[in-house]
Design a protein around this motif. Structure first.
Motif, short mmCIF file in Angstrom:
data_model
loop_
_atom_site.label_atom_id
_atom_site.label_comp_id
_atom_site.label_asym_id
_atom_site.label_seq_id
_atom_site.Cartn_x
_atom_site.Cartn_y
_atom_site.Cartn_z
N CYS A 81 35.34 53.86 42.13
CA CYS A 81 36.55 53.01 41.60
C CYS A 81 36.02 51.20 41.33
N HIS A 82 36.62 50.66 40.09
CA HIS A 82 35.64 49.61 39.98
C HIS A 82 35.89 48.13 40.75
N VAL A 83 34.58 48.57 41.15
CA VAL A 83 34.56 47.15 42.37
C VAL A 83 34.32 46.00 42.28
N THR A 84 35.48 45.07 42.41
CA THR A 84 35.34 43.74 42.61
C THR A 84 34.11 42.72 43.03
N PRO A 85 34.05 41.20 42.37
CA PRO A 85 33.62 40.51 43.46
C PRO A 85 34.46 40.10 45.01
N GLU A 86 36.06 40.50 44.44
CA GLU A 86 36.60 39.83 45.67
C GLU A 86 36.05 40.74 46.65
N PHE A 87 36.28 42.17 46.02
CA PHE A 87 35.83 43.50 47.25
C PHE A 87 34.71 43.25 47.56
N LEU A 88 33.38 42.63 47.51
CA LEU A 88 32.57 42.68 48.09
C LEU A 88 32.49 41.76 49.04
N ARG A 89 33.35 40.28 48.67
CA ARG A 89 33.75 39.22 49.92
C ARG A 89 34.75 40.12 50.93
N LEU A 90 35.21 40.58 50.94
CA LEU A 90 36.36 40.91 51.67
C LEU A 90 35.54 41.75 52.44
N ALA A 91 34.44 42.87 52.42
CA ALA A 91 33.84 43.51 52.91
C ALA A 91 32.46 43.01 53.71
N LYS A 92 31.90 42.14 53.14
CA LYS A 92 31.61 41.50 54.21
C LYS A 92 32.09 40.83 55.74
N ALA A 93 33.24 40.40 55.34
CA ALA A 93 34.16 39.39 56.51
C ALA A 93 34.93 41.26 57.14
N PHE A 94 35.41 41.72 56.45
CA PHE A 94 36.06 42.06 57.30
C PHE A 94 35.80 43.52 57.40
N MET A 95 34.70 43.64 56.90
CA MET A 95 34.48 45.76 57.27
C MET A 95 33.32 46.96 57.95
N PRO A 96 32.96 46.87 58.70
CA PRO A 96 34.41 48.30 58.82
C PRO A 96 35.95 47.84 58.91
N GLY A 97 36.74 48.08 58.44
CA GLY A 97 37.91 47.39 59.66
C GLY A 97 39.21 48.16 59.62
N PRO A 98 40.27 46.86 59.79
CA PRO A 98 41.34 47.81 59.25
C PRO A 98 42.00 46.42 58.09
N LEU A 99 41.28 46.52 57.12
CA LEU A 99 41.55 45.63 56.07
C LEU A 99 41.51 47.34 54.62
N THR A 100 42.38 47.07 53.65
CA THR A 100 42.62 48.21 52.93
C THR A 100 42.27 47.21 51.47
N VAL A 101 42.16 47.53 50.62
CA VAL A 101 41.79 47.06 48.90
C VAL A 101 41.95 48.25 48.09
N VAL A 102 42.90 47.13 47.01
CA VAL A 102 43.27 48.31 45.90
C VAL A 102 42.51 47.95 45.28
N MET A 103 41.66 48.83 43.72
CA MET A 103 41.60 48.38 42.63
C MET A 103 40.78 49.77 41.95
N LYS A 104 40.96 49.16 40.48
CA LYS A 104 41.13 50.77 39.36
C LYS A 104 40.32 51.31 39.88
N LYS A 105 41.03 53.02 40.03
CA LYS A 105 40.26 54.02 40.52
C LYS A 105 39.30 54.68 39.17
N LYS A 106 38.02 54.86 39.24
CA LYS A 106 37.56 56.28 38.35
C LYS A 106 37.87 57.14 38.15
N ASP A 107 37.06 57.96 37.54
CA ASP A 107 37.92 59.12 36.89
C ASP A 107 38.17 60.58 38.19
N ILE A 108 36.42 60.42 38.65
CA ILE A 108 36.70 61.38 39.95
C ILE A 108 37.46 61.93 41.50
N ILE A 109 38.30 60.36 41.51
CA ILE A 109 39.57 60.49 42.13
C ILE A 109 40.96 60.29 40.95
#
Ligand code: AMP
Ligand code: MG
Length: 347
Positions: A81-109
């Motif tokens: 997917c097209h990763v955003t800065p917000e995802f990176l911040r959320l990842a730092k704070a909460f991942m791995p863990g019980p948080l799912t983030v919706v982002m624009k997908k890439k064609d491979i999915i």
């Protein structure tokens, strides 16, 4: 819904050979249920359209209700997917863990995985068995909760066996799930701005503490009117419901207990109550969900309790308290509201 004709292998984690076999099954497009810290997932190779279709069939899930893809590391997300800065911040704070983030997908999915949407929901689970399975498979794993569509999510291997035996290829028994409610889902809707599509263990307050502005999708707390579309397609479906109807009782403790006391000893009515409800908690038809002051414990027990009512044919009506809407209470509130089909009794 698919017939129950598959020979389902059940293994108990840890089991090195079993896990390798599970990973091979995923790779080649078969279905494997596995434990996560939230609920059990029904896993399939997220790069194979056919495998995703099998998931929808095994669950009886509408094909417009997208699947969450599970990755081993946040750094894998950019492949899918097209990763955003917000995802990176959320990842730092909460991942791995019980948080799912919706982002624009890439064609491979494939679009079967995302229910036709151009976005994809991404999660990095913390459960050791889930992480091992994803790493061994070497592919992203698309996994909704491992229950038949509409039923409460599965929080133990026994629940998965009861819903999925004969429909899928393997079940990995990793014991009871810690959290017991599905992951929090957010989408990024602007710089520093999140929309919460489904509440969970990562609470609104926790996200705000990280500096995000969080808007709550209306579908979390309210019934949408005809034609209104929730941001998470799954939120529009009847969900989490046991066979008998659930009604939520709203009012002061005193009034709630007075209302429930009317059904004392009536075994056709299940009274869900708290540890603190001294007047009713010892009745033969009382079912304790936990202490009022322990919302984590309530979350952990909720789905198992809802499922247990289906084993008791005499139960024709379930009354449950309306949880407080703060912290993880918001997630319990949301699941209870859906289980009740929005039936709230003011007392
Ligand atoms: P489950 O895995 O059964 O907990 O269901 C997954 C939830 O994630 C459903 O409510 C879906 O509607 C939601 N979801 C998955 N992918 C997306 C997406 N791309 N956009 C919005 N919601 C999604
Ligand atoms: Mg589900």
């Amino acid at each position: 819904m698919s017939e129950k004709h598959i020979n389902t292998k059940v293994i108990t984690y840890p089991d090195n050979n079993g896990m390798k076999e599970g990973a091979e099954l995923i790779k080649k497009g078969a279905l494997v249920a596995f434990p996560t810290e939230t609920v059990y997932g029904l896993g399939a190779n997220a790069l194979l359209s056919d495998a995703a279709e099998k998931v929808y069939r095994a669950k009886g899930r509408p094909s417009d209700n997208p699947l969450i893809i599970h990755l081993a590391e946040p750094s894998d997300a950019e492949k899918y997917c097209h990763v955003t800065p917000e995802f990176l911040r959320l990842a730092k704070a909460f991942m791995p863990g019980p948080l799912t983030v919706v982002m624009k997908k890439k064609d491979i999915i494939p679009s079967t995985v995302t229910g036709g949407l151009d976005t994809v929901a991404v999660r990095i689970p913390s459960h050791i068995a889930a992480r091992e399975l994803i790493s061994l498979a070497g592919v992203p794993i698309a996994a909704p909760s491992a229950n038949l569509s509409g039923r409460p999510s599965t929080t133990s291997a026994d629940h998965v066996i009861s819903d999925m035996l004969g429909r899928i290829d393997m079940i990995i028994d990793g014991g009871d799930c810690d959290i017991g409610l599905e992951s929090t889902i957010v989408s990024v809707c602007g710089k520093n701005k999140l929309k919460m599509l489904r509440p969970g263990r990562i609470t609104l307050e926790m996200l705000e503490k990280e500096g995000f502005e969080v808007e709550l999708d209306k579908a979390v707390t309210e019934k949408l009117s005809e034609g209104e579309k929730p941001a998470a397609p799954g939120m529009k479906y009847r969900h989490y419901a046991p066979g008998a109807p659930v009604s939520l009782v709203c009012g002061s403790d005193e009034k709630r207990i007075a209302f429930l006391s009317r059904f004392a000893e009536d075994r056709s009515v299940a009274l869900v109550c708290f540890d603190e409800d001294e007047k009713i908690k010892n009745l033969p038809n009382a079912y304790i969900i936990g202490s009022k002051n322990d919302p984590d414990g309530q979350a952990h027990r909720l789905f198992a309790l809802l499922r247990s009512f289906d084993d008791k044919e005499e139960i024709k009506q379930i009354y449950a308290p309306l949880p407080e809407k703060k912290g993880i209470g918001l997630a319990i509130f949301n699941r209870m509201l859906k289980a009740s089909g929005y039936t709230v009794i003011e007392v």
